[in-house]
Design a protein around this motif. Structure first.
Motif, PDB file in Angstrom:
ATOM      1  N   TYR A  97       0.835  -1.193   0.000  1.00 26.08           N
ATOM      2  CA  TYR A  97       0.000   0.000   0.000  1.00 26.08           C
ATOM      3  C   TYR A  97       0.876   1.250   0.000  1.00 26.08           C
ATOM      4  CZ  TYR A  97      -3.882  -3.086   1.324  1.00 26.08           C
ATOM      5  OH  TYR A  97      -4.827  -4.082   1.347  1.00 26.08           O
ATOM      6  N   CYS A  98       0.250   2.394  -0.251  1.00 24.30           N
ATOM      7  CA  CYS A  98       0.960   3.678  -0.235  1.00 24.30           C
ATOM      8  C   CYS A  98       0.408   4.543   0.891  1.00 24.30           C
ATOM      9  CB  CYS A  98       0.802   4.386  -1.580  1.00 24.30           C
ATOM     10  SG  CYS A  98       1.503   6.055  -1.598  1.00 24.30           S
ATOM     11  N   LEU A  99       1.261   4.929   1.831  1.00 26.32           N
ATOM     12  CA  LEU A  99       0.827   5.744   2.958  1.00 26.32           C
ATOM     13  C   LEU A  99       0.366   7.124   2.499  1.00 26.32           C
ATOM     14  CD1 LEU A  99       0.526   6.272   5.990  1.00 26.32           C
ATOM     15  CD2 LEU A  99       2.927   6.981   6.028  1.00 26.32           C
ATOM     16  N   TYR A 100       1.127   7.755   1.597  1.00 23.52           N
ATOM     17  CA  TYR A 100       0.783   9.105   1.154  1.00 23.52           C
ATOM     18  C   TYR A 100      -0.592   9.143   0.488  1.00 23.52           C
ATOM     19  CZ  TYR A 100       5.791  10.087   1.786  1.00 23.52           C
ATOM     20  OH  TYR A 100       7.062  10.236   2.301  1.00 23.52           O
ATOM     21  N   CYS A 101      -0.844   8.175  -0.391  1.00 21.64           N
ATOM     22  CA  CYS A 101      -2.116   8.164  -1.124  1.00 21.64           C
ATOM     23  C   CYS A 101      -3.280   7.785  -0.212  1.00 21.64           C
ATOM     24  CB  CYS A 101      -2.034   7.212  -2.320  1.00 21.64           C
ATOM     25  SG  CYS A 101      -0.944   7.802  -3.619  1.00 21.64           S
ATOM     26  N   TYR A 102      -3.016   6.958   0.799  1.00 21.79           N
ATOM     27  CA  TYR A 102      -4.074   6.655   1.767  1.00 21.79           C
ATOM     28  C   TYR A 102      -4.514   7.928   2.486  1.00 21.79           C
ATOM     29  CZ  TYR A 102      -6.101   5.466   6.277  1.00 21.79           C
ATOM     30  OH  TYR A 102      -6.908   5.432   7.382  1.00 21.79           O
ATOM     31  N   LEU A 103      -3.556   8.784   2.815  1.00 22.32           N
ATOM     32  CA  LEU A 103      -3.863   9.983   3.589  1.00 22.32           C
ATOM     33  C   LEU A 103      -4.434  11.112   2.739  1.00 22.32           C
ATOM     34  CD1 LEU A 103      -0.685  10.093   5.877  1.00 22.32           C
ATOM     35  CD2 LEU A 103      -2.945   9.180   6.423  1.00 22.32           C
ATOM     36  N   PHE A 104      -3.958  11.233   1.478  1.00 26.37           N
ATOM     37  CA  PHE A 104      -4.332  12.402   0.680  1.00 26.37           C
ATOM     38  C   PHE A 104      -4.586  12.074  -0.786  1.00 26.37           C
ATOM     39  CE2 PHE A 104      -2.196  15.025   4.012  1.00 26.37           C
ATOM     40  CZ  PHE A 104      -3.220  15.925   4.232  1.00 26.37           C
ATOM     41  N   LYS A 105      -5.128  10.910  -1.079  1.00 26.11           N
ATOM     42  CA  LYS A 105      -5.289  10.554  -2.488  1.00 26.11           C
ATOM     43  C   LYS A 105      -6.318  11.454  -3.169  1.00 26.11           C
ATOM     44  CE  LYS A 105      -6.596   6.855  -5.670  1.00 26.11           C
ATOM     45  NZ  LYS A 105      -7.699   7.575  -6.312  1.00 26.11           N
ATOM     46  N   PRO A 106      -5.907  12.218  -4.226  1.00 17.30           N
ATOM     47  CA  PRO A 106      -6.888  12.987  -4.994  1.00 17.30           C
ATOM     48  C   PRO A 106      -7.731  12.052  -5.828  1.00 17.30           C
ATOM     49  CG  PRO A 106      -4.622  13.776  -5.358  1.00 17.30           C
ATOM     50  CD  PRO A 106      -4.537  12.443  -4.698  1.00 17.30           C
ATOM     51  N   ASP A 107      -8.900  12.517  -6.224  1.00 13.59           N
ATOM     52  CA  ASP A 107      -9.800  11.690  -7.022  1.00 13.59           C
ATOM     53  C   ASP A 107      -9.466  11.852  -8.492  1.00 13.59           C
ATOM     54  OD1 ASP A 107     -11.818  10.089  -7.864  1.00 13.59           O
ATOM     55  OD2 ASP A 107     -13.434  11.507  -7.474  1.00 13.59           O
ATOM     56  N   PHE A 108      -8.389  11.168  -8.934  1.00 11.04           N
ATOM     57  CA  PHE A 108      -7.938  11.274 -10.317  1.00 11.04           C
ATOM     58  C   PHE A 108      -8.189   9.989 -11.092  1.00 11.04           C
ATOM     59  CE2 PHE A 108      -4.495  14.639  -9.338  1.00 11.04           C
ATOM     60  CZ  PHE A 108      -5.489  15.604  -9.286  1.00 11.04           C
ATOM     61  N   GLY A 109      -9.216   9.256 -10.723  1.00 10.06           N
ATOM     62  CA  GLY A 109      -9.534   8.035 -11.466  1.00 10.06           C
ATOM     63  C   GLY A 109      -8.473   6.978 -11.299  1.00 10.06           C
ATOM     64  N   ASN A 110      -8.007   6.395 -12.408  1.00 13.23           N
ATOM     65  CA  ASN A 110      -7.085   5.269 -12.341  1.00 13.23           C
ATOM     66  C   ASN A 110      -5.629   5.673 -12.517  1.00 13.23           C
ATOM     67  OD1 ASN A 110      -9.062   3.332 -11.920  1.00 13.23           O
ATOM     68  ND2 ASN A 110      -9.547   3.238 -14.100  1.00 13.23           N
ATOM     69  N   GLN A 111      -5.304   6.939 -12.353  1.00 15.28           N
ATOM     70  CA  GLN A 111      -3.917   7.349 -12.506  1.00 15.28           C
ATOM     71  C   GLN A 111      -3.033   6.643 -11.488  1.00 15.28           C
ATOM     72  OE1 GLN A 111      -3.278  11.521 -12.213  1.00 15.28           O
ATOM     73  NE2 GLN A 111      -1.074  11.380 -12.282  1.00 15.28           N
ATOM     74  N   GLY A 112      -1.896   6.176 -11.940  1.00 15.57           N
ATOM     75  CA  GLY A 112      -0.927   5.558 -11.042  1.00 15.57           C
ATOM     76  C   GLY A 112      -1.432   4.297 -10.396  1.00 15.57           C
ATOM     77  N   GLY A 113      -2.309   3.549 -11.062  1.00 14.18           N
ATOM     78  CA  GLY A 113      -2.756   2.281 -10.508  1.00 14.18           C
ATOM     79  C   GLY A 113      -4.064   2.358  -9.757  1.00 14.18           C
ATOM     80  N   GLY A 114      -4.726   3.538  -9.804  1.00 11.47           N
ATOM     81  CA  GLY A 114      -6.035   3.645  -9.172  1.00 11.47           C
ATOM     82  C   GLY A 114      -5.980   3.340  -7.687  1.00 11.47           C
ATOM     83  N   ASP A 115      -6.836   2.424  -7.239  1.00 14.41           N
ATOM     84  CA  ASP A 115      -6.940   2.089  -5.826  1.00 14.41           C
ATOM     85  C   ASP A 115      -6.053   0.921  -5.418  1.00 14.41           C
ATOM     86  OD1 ASP A 115      -8.710   4.083  -5.223  1.00 14.41           O
ATOM     87  OD2 ASP A 115     -10.461   2.896  -5.732  1.00 14.41           O
ATOM     88  N   SER A 116      -5.219   0.427  -6.311  1.00 12.52           N
ATOM     89  CA  SER A 116      -4.391  -0.741  -5.988  1.00 12.52           C
ATOM     90  C   SER A 116      -3.536  -0.507  -4.753  1.00 12.52           C
ATOM     91  CB  SER A 116      -3.489  -1.096  -7.176  1.00 12.52           C
ATOM     92  OG  SER A 116      -4.265  -1.503  -8.280  1.00 12.52           O
TER      93      SER A 116
END
Length: 344
Positions: A97-116
């Motif tokens: 998982y990604c800590l940064y994206c968990y805390l502040f993930k913008p809603d950019f669809g599937n960019q960078g692997g989406g919700d993976s």
């Protein structure tokens, strides 16, 4: 007026009862964590800061299990922890998982692997390059989340710190400037008028209703004239389009909160109709109808939301979602009004 996701999210969560969060016992394993948006808005930054201070979940001593990927037995490589500070591993899920994206993930669809790397967990150990793909370019969703994490830890840059350092005179001028912008937004919303013009530059003859109204207000109020537009700091005029949207969303949130308080626990009916926006995207407009405490029949606009399609199943799912978002129980629904379209 269309509202962005953040405003809708703020409205729905601010109405939920606030539950005290034990920062010392936040779930460490990414698999067991609640979404940040599920916490009360007033608690989110405290929770984010707590997770950042603890650091990413990196169980170095764990015996990482092997499983067959293709024709080869593979497992998570703990050496990746040294290379990627943001990288987390869930023992329960056997996923990254990604800590940064968990805390502040913008809603950019599937960019960078989406919700993976946020909810599902990345587990294709054969493709380490996916980690670099997730990081992406300078302005990627991941790097924007990282920058927001760094800013959150930098107390000197926080809005509260900067505002507290200002003198009483500066605070008073700020409030006067903010109130003037808020009053203009409220008036335009009440009249159902558009905010922006085709060209908001100084020499334009069509700057839009917001700037024209603010200029009119300053012309007839000397106190406001001293602190707005050309008399305001160049980076603090509070007239930018995103400022206008933020104020409008805040006003809409307070209005909706007042409507739901007036409704209380009373039964209600809904009026629903389809409505396309200017980009020809399908939308669903929902209106509440109820009897207030004085016995008057009241109709109030609840909101407008995009729908993926206009099938019966999708429309029903959208209505259920909107009512649930505002804590309106289906058991209190006493009537439904639609247009005469077959799918409605």
């Amino acid at each position: 007026m269309e509202k962005n996701n953040d405003a809708i999210d703020l409205q729905s969560n601010s109405k939920r009862p606030r539950v005290e969060v034990d920062l010392a016992n936040l779930p460490g394993d990414p698999y067991f964590r609640k979404k940040i948006c599920d916490y009360h808005p007033s608690d989110r930054d405290r929770i984010r800061r707590a997770y950042l201070q603890i650091g990413a979940c990196q169980p170095l001593d764990h015996d990482f299990p092997k499983r067959k990927i293709g024709n080869t037995m593979r497992r998570f490589n703990p050496a990746w922890f040294k290379e990627y500070k943001w990288l987390e591993y869930s023992i329960e899920k056997d996923g990254a998982y990604c800590l940064y994206c968990y805390l502040f993930k913008p809603d950019f669809g599937n960019q960078g692997g989406g919700d993976s790397f946020v909810t599902e967990g990345f587990s294709n150990w054969k493709k380490k390059e996916r980690l670099e793909c997730h990081v992406g370019a300078h302005n990627s969703a991941h790097n924007q989340a990282r920058q927001r994490c760094e800013a959150l830890l930098n107390h000197k840059q926080s809005i509260i710190t900067v505002f507290d350092k200002q003198s009483d005179q500066q605070k008073m001028l700020y409030r006067t400037r903010l109130n003037a912008s808020v009053d203009c937004v409220r008036f335009l919303q009440q009249q159902g008028l558009a905010f922006r013009g085709h060209d908001e530059s100084k020499g334009s003859n069509n700057q839009g209703n917001f700037l024209e109204l603010l200029r009119f207000l300053a012309k007839h109020n000397e106190e406001i004239d001293k602190v707005v537009l050309d008399n305001a700091p160049k980076n603090h005029q509070m007239i930018a389009p995103h400022i206008q949207r933020d104020i409008a969303n805040a006003v809409a949130s307070e209005t909706l909160d007042a409507i739901l308080k007036d409704l209380g626990d009373s039964p209600f009916a809904i009026l629903v109709d389809e409505s396309r926006d200017i980009s020809v995207k399908e939308q669903l407009a929902i209106v509440l109808r109820y009897v207030d405490k004085r016995g008057h029949m009241i109709e109030r606009f609840l909101g407008i939301t995009h729908v993926r399609s206009t099938t019966v199943v999708e429309l029903k799912k959208t209505i259920d979602s909107v009512l649930s978002r505002h804590n309106l129980s289906i058991s209190r629904l006493r009537g439904q009004g639609y247009d005469e379209a077959s799918n409605m």
